[in-house]
Structures are given as structure tokens and as C-alpha cells.
Scaffold this motif. Structure first.
Motif, short mmCIF file in Angstrom:
data_model
loop_
_atom_site.label_atom_id
_atom_site.label_comp_id
_atom_site.label_asym_id
_atom_site.label_seq_id
_atom_site.Cartn_x
_atom_site.Cartn_y
_atom_site.Cartn_z
N VAL A 186 -6.91 -18.91 -26.54
CA VAL A 186 -7.08 -17.47 -26.28
C VAL A 186 -6.95 -16.72 -27.60
N THR A 187 -8.00 -15.98 -27.95
CA THR A 187 -7.96 -15.20 -29.20
C THR A 187 -7.86 -13.70 -28.88
N SER A 188 -8.93 -12.95 -29.08
CA SER A 188 -8.80 -11.50 -28.96
C SER A 188 -10.18 -10.84 -28.91
N ASP A 189 -10.22 -9.63 -28.38
CA ASP A 189 -11.44 -8.84 -28.46
C ASP A 189 -11.67 -8.31 -29.88
N LYS A 190 -10.68 -8.45 -30.74
CA LYS A 190 -10.76 -7.88 -32.09
C LYS A 190 -11.29 -8.87 -33.12
N VAL A 191 -11.88 -9.98 -32.67
CA VAL A 191 -12.37 -10.99 -33.62
C VAL A 191 -13.71 -10.60 -34.25
N TYR A 192 -14.38 -9.59 -33.72
CA TYR A 192 -15.71 -9.24 -34.20
C TYR A 192 -15.68 -8.33 -35.42
N LYS A 193 -16.70 -8.44 -36.23
CA LYS A 193 -16.87 -7.53 -37.37
C LYS A 193 -17.26 -6.17 -36.81
N ASN A 194 -16.26 -5.31 -36.66
CA ASN A 194 -16.45 -4.06 -35.94
C ASN A 194 -17.15 -3.02 -36.80
N LYS A 195 -18.28 -2.53 -36.30
CA LYS A 195 -19.06 -1.51 -37.01
C LYS A 195 -18.61 -0.10 -36.67
N ASN A 196 -17.61 0.01 -35.78
CA ASN A 196 -17.15 1.32 -35.31
C ASN A 196 -18.28 2.13 -34.70
N GLU A 197 -19.19 1.43 -34.04
CA GLU A 197 -20.29 2.06 -33.33
C GLU A 197 -20.15 1.75 -31.85
N ASP A 198 -20.88 2.52 -31.03
CA ASP A 198 -20.79 2.32 -29.59
C ASP A 198 -21.64 1.12 -29.18
N CYS A 199 -21.16 -0.08 -29.51
CA CYS A 199 -21.89 -1.29 -29.15
C CYS A 199 -20.93 -2.29 -28.51
N PHE A 200 -21.49 -3.20 -27.74
CA PHE A 200 -20.69 -4.17 -27.00
C PHE A 200 -21.00 -5.56 -27.55
#
Length: 372
Positions: free
Chosen positions: A148-162
Motif C-alpha cells: 500500500v503506497t499513496s495517492d501522492k505518488v504521482y508527479k502532481n501538476k497542480n491541475e484539475d486532472c485525475f
């Protein structure tokens, strides 16, 4: 008597799904981080399924008011109190247990804490996970591992994307970066050491699980929104919000827990071409911090003073996950929308504050969830 009564209640609920109970009954299940928030809920449900639970954590977390009260002296769960970073001790325990299924939840799980103790965060979240996998290198039986990791593993662009599972990984804060690194490490280890060639092990099936911001009863962690709200209510103190307009994929704890369980069942019987799965609410249930607070206080029927304070640390403005893969491959879906998730959470804390037993409140939540 409390534990015996609870197990009987668990079995009554489980009778609604005899096929699932047949799968989990007598399975040896190792849960690392079993005394934590999600670990407690997962342990509770699998005890209902009559699994043989082995819990591995570095403390009983007495202050949680949940695990310490419920399972510390129970004969229904084998508690192993040890540090996941101690490879030698971990390896010996894995060898003794010979688990069928492992849920790896042990981690340093807090963003702000990762700024204060980055080395511990990196060591626990990356090296601790590799210690677990290395301890399984020569296992001679089928073993499913859910990391189990996290929803925060992605390179977040701070845009409204999923974000989908194949989107780039990344992370600016130590917690997010360590969890992204954990994903890379797990996939590297899997590609290197799982398979049919001479130096690989064909008995292992491994996948990572990425879930949204989980809420529910029994979370007393520092610097988390729901515990902060509850503490402010109970102590009649001011609530400090760092990022009131930050949007997160809030979801009830039982939705990802049942996702992890479904993923383990799927891997036991199938060779998945995917290494990772998102467990997240539907897009319509993505809300900001201010909406969470407002709904929570309205349902509790209480007013508290709120102050807004700019954070000294970076935290992303928007985070959303795409759950399509889990819905299609695993036939999993979130059962509780945003409003119901908040309601379940408020009811748990409010009822426990009014004197109800924490375990009975977990029982009732699982009972309601199982009937949806």
C-alpha cells in the motif's frame, strides 16, 4: 468476552458472503502496520473472515483508542512488535509465519512529519519495503503481496486532472517522493526477482495499491484533517487550517480496505498484467478541505472557531485519482459517496465520545457497509 462477542458478530455478517469467507478462512495473513488506522480496520474484517492474522508493527499505538483497546490481549491475532527496518528480525518472522497473503501498510504516513524526519521517512517507506520483499526471496509457497503506497505518488501538476496508474511518478515533499520511490523499488524488485528463470521466484505475486485520502473512525494521527477537527471539538479549541481550498480524493476507510482485499483475491487466482491499482472515490466526490470541515461540523451539530494559516511547507492544491482500472479489472467500486463517508466518520467519533465501545462502532460500520 468482548472479543468473543465481536467474532460471533463478525461471523454473522460474513454469512452474507460465504464465498469470500471460504477464500479467507484459515489463510495466513501478515499485516504490517496492523496497529495503525487502516491496519486496525483491515485486521477487524479479516478476523471476521476467520483468517489467521499475524500483525507486524513497531508499537501498539495505545493512544489510538482502537487497536490497543481491541486486540492487544486478544488470542485471535498474533502481535509481533518489531521495526520493519530490522531486516534480520523481519526475515526470521517471515520464515516462521510462511504467510499466504501480505498487506504491507507499515510506513511513515504523514507529509508534515516527513519534513521533520526525512531520513526516517525514506528509510521506512523505501528500505523497509525492500526488507520485506528480500525476506520473501526464497519462499517456497504461493504468496500474494499487496504494497500500500499513496495517492501522492504521482508527479502532481497542480491541475484539475485525475491520475492514472501509468502516469509519471514524482513528489516534492519527502513523504510523496519516498512513496513514489517505493513504487519504483517494488516494480524493480518484482521485475528482477519474480518469475521462472533460475534466480527468480515464481511463487510471488506482487502489486501496489494507491488510495485516496482515507477518513473514518479511529484515526488520531497528528496533522491530519479529521483528527484535528475531532480534537478541536472535544477539547473546545480553535481549529487551524493550512490549505482550506486544497482538493483531495476523500474516501471512507472501508472502500480502499475492500479494494486491497479484492486485489489480493484477484492476484491469488490470476496473473495480472498490471502492477498497480488506484482505489479512489468517483470524480463527483472530490472536495476541498473547507467542504470537509463544513459537512463534518454540520453533522456533529457544533460550531468551533477556525483560523486559516499559511503552511511553511509545500502541499499540492489539487489531487485526484482515476479509478477506472480497479473498476474494470477487479470489479471494485466505492460504495460510499462524500456525504456518506463524512456521516460514517462523524457517527463513529461522536458515539465513542458518548461512551460507546470502539469495536462495536467498527462492527456497526462494517455491517452497514456489507449490506450496501
Amino acid at each position: 468476552m468482548l472479543i468473543d462477542y465481536s467474532i460471533n458478530l463478525f461471523l454473522a455478517i460474513a454469512s452474507n458472503d460465504s464465498e469470500q469467507q471460504d477464500f479467507w478462512k484459515k489463510k495466513k495473513v501478515l499485516i504490517t502496520g496492523h496497529t495503525g488506522f487502516k491496519g486496525t480496520w483491515l485486521s477487524t474484517y479479516l478476523l471476521m473472515m476467520e483468517s489467521q492474522i499475524y500483525g507486524y508493527s513497531d508499537s501498539y499505538m495505545e493512544k489510538s483508542h482502537v487497536f490497543g483497546d481491541i486486540f492487544k490481549n486478544s488470542n485471535n491475532i498474533k502481535n509481533i512488535i518489531a521495526d520493519i527496518n530490522n531486516e534480520e528480525v523481519l526475515r526470521k518472522n517471515i520464515s516462521n509465519i510462511q504467510p499466504d497473503i501480505i498487506f504491507h501498510l507499515a510506513a511513515q504516513p504523514l507529509v508534515l512529519e516527513s519534513y521533520k524526519n526525512p531520513l526516517i521517512t525514506w528509510k521506512t517507506n523505501v528500505i523497509g519495503t525492500l526488507n520485506l520483499l528480500e525476506s520473501l526471496r526464497n519462499i517456497q509457497k504461493k504468496c500474494v503481496v499487496i504494497v500500500v503506497t499513496s495517492d501522492k505518488v504521482y508527479k502532481n501538476k497542480n491541475e484539475d486532472c485525475f491520475y492514472k496508474e501509468n502516469d509519471p511518478l514524482g513528489g516534492k515533499d519527502p513523504y510523496s517522493a519516498s512513496k513514489a520511490a517505493c513504487e519504483i523499488a517494488v516494480n524493480s524488485w518484482k521485475d528482477s526477482f519474480v518469475g521462472l528463470s533460475k534466480f527468480r521466484n515464481c511463487n510471488l505475486k506482487i502489486a501496489t495499491a494507491r488510495s485516496g485520502n482515507v477518513i473514518g473512525g479511529g484515526d488520531w494521527s497528528n496533522d491530519r484533517l479529521i483528527p484535528d477537527i475531532v480534537k478541536a471539538i472535544l477539547n473546545k479549541t480553535k481549529l487551524t487550517l493550512r490549505n482550506p481550498m486544497a482538493v483531495r480524493p476523500w474516501q471512507n476507510v472501508l472502500d480502499p480496505i475492500f479494494g486491497y482485499i479484492r486485489l489480493a483475491e484477484y492476484l491469488w487466482d490470476n496473473n495480472s498484467k498490471y502492477s498497480s491499482y488506484n482505489f479512489a472515490p468517483m470524480k463527483k466526490d472530490i472536495k476541498n478541505v473547507k467542504e470537509v470541515v463544513s459537512n463534518f461540523l454540520n453533522l456533529w451539530e457544533v460550531d468551533i472557531d477556525i483560523e486559516y494559516q499559511e503552511s511553511d511547507y509545500f502541499e499540492s492544491h489539487f489531487l485526484g485519482l482515476n479509478n477506472e482500472r480497479s473498476r474494470k479489472v477487479l470489479e471494485w467500486k466505492p460504495k460510499l459517496n462524500f456525504e456518506d463517508s463524512i456521516k460514517e466518520t462523524v457517527n463513529w467519533y461522536k458515539n465513542v465520545f458518548n461512551g460507546n465501545n470502539p469495536l462495536e462502532e467498527i462492527n456497526e460500520s462494517i455491517k452497514r457497509y456489507s449490506q450496501l
